[in-house]
Write an enzyme that holds these catalytic residues in place. Structure first.
Site, PDB file in Angstrom:
ATOM      1  CD  GLU A   1     -25.727  54.209   4.228  1.00  0.00           C
ATOM      2  OE1 GLU A   1     -25.509  53.187   3.563  1.00  0.00           O
ATOM      3  OE2 GLU A   1     -26.504  54.234   5.209  1.00  0.00           O
TER       4      GLU A   1
ATOM      5  CE  LYS B   1     -24.351  49.528   4.139  1.00  0.00           C
ATOM      6  NZ  LYS B   1     -25.659  50.202   3.971  1.00  0.00           N
TER       7      LYS B   1
ATOM      8  CB  CYS C   1     -25.372  52.192   7.260  1.00  0.00           C
ATOM      9  SG  CYS C   1     -27.120  52.293   7.764  1.00  0.00           S
TER      10      CYS C   1
END
Length: 277
Positions: free
Chosen positions: A47, A118, A159
């Site tokens: 990321e 995300k 994440c």
């Protein structure tokens, strides 16, 4: 990797990104080349590969719309040059008044096969650390993404998504045999939860989990946990980069997915839960 083989070599990249985009791109290119030289078929970076955020104002001063960003075309060209599948864990891309934390996947012909924004924003107060408000700078994505690669379907996440198991369940039930989790986990939460959560996502979905990560002390004062992992469908840690920048290449056999799912067929056993009271 032969056309009939269910085996492929995974290259994971662990790096310490900073606030200078060009420095990060050059470092990523160097590490990607290293993984390719070791024989990787599919290379994955963490990321925030190109810019580890360090404040809403600073992020928005640096990000540009996707069609103006020159980093991802460089990575696309690199995938073509090296003849590999390449996942850039995420790049900060301007998306209106905020940025998108966007993952990119390129095929060996240099074409962009998929992007994923995300979904879950890291808005937390961590005891012993500090408050994080990702949503101040970033707009949450709304759609899960599955990539059809030659060897299998690959489910994308980033994440903090890791803490939402229904996302991975949905990807696995849609056919994903590899689940990717490029991350910049904080040191505090990583030490407490990283290995456990990644192993859980692998076990409960009978899938390989690949999690390239940021590591170490960043120039913005942030500290990330590292320990980029490859976890088998049975929950075995096959690779762990621990606390240093670098790469590791490991061969996986996707027949292990079929084996794990036959032994424990929980993906087909979901029930609708009714709660009383």
């Amino acid at each position: 990797m032969s056309e009939v083989s269910r085996k492929l070599k995974i290259g994971i990249v662990q790096m310490t990104s900073n606030e200078v985009i060009e420095e990060n791109v050059r470092l990523a290119e160097k590490l990607i080349r290293d993984a390719a030289a070791k024989g990787a078929d599919f290379i994955l970076t963490p990321e925030m590969t190109t810019l580890l955020d360090f404040g809403t104002k600073q992020v928005m001063e640096k990000v540009v719309p996707e069609d103006q960003d020159d980093s991802w075309p460089r990575f696309a060209a690199l995938a073509k040059e090296l003849g590999v599948w390449l996942m850039i864990g995420s790049i900060a891309i301007r998306n209106g008044d905020k940025a998108a934390n966007r993952c990119f996947v390129f095929s060996p012909d240099g074409k962009k096969q998929a992007t994923y924004d995300k979904i879950h924003m890291f808005d937390v107060d961590i005891p012993g650390d500090k408050a994080y408000r990702e949503s101040n700078a970033y707009q949450a994505g709304e759609e899960a993404v599955l990539v059809k690669a030659p060897w299998c379907k690959v489910g994308l996440s980033i994440c903090y998504d890791l803490r939402f198991p229904h996302l991975y369940r949905s990807l696995a039930q849609a056919g994903a045999e590899i689940l990717t989790v490029p991350s910049a986990f904080t040191y505090v939460t990583g030490k407490a939860h990283w290995h456990t959560l990644l192993k859980a996502r692998a076990i409960e979905n009978g899938a390989f989990v690949i999690a390239p990560a940021q590591v170490g002390d960043h120039r913005n004062g942030r500290k990330t946990y590292g320990h980029s992992l490859v976890v088998s469908p049975w929950g075995e840690v096959l690779a762990d980069l621990k606390g240093e920048q670098g790469t590791e290449v490991i061969e996986i056999d996707l027949e292990e997915v079929s084996s794990a799912r036959k032994r424990i067929a929980s993906l087909t056993h979901d029930k609708k839960i009714v709660i009383k009271g």
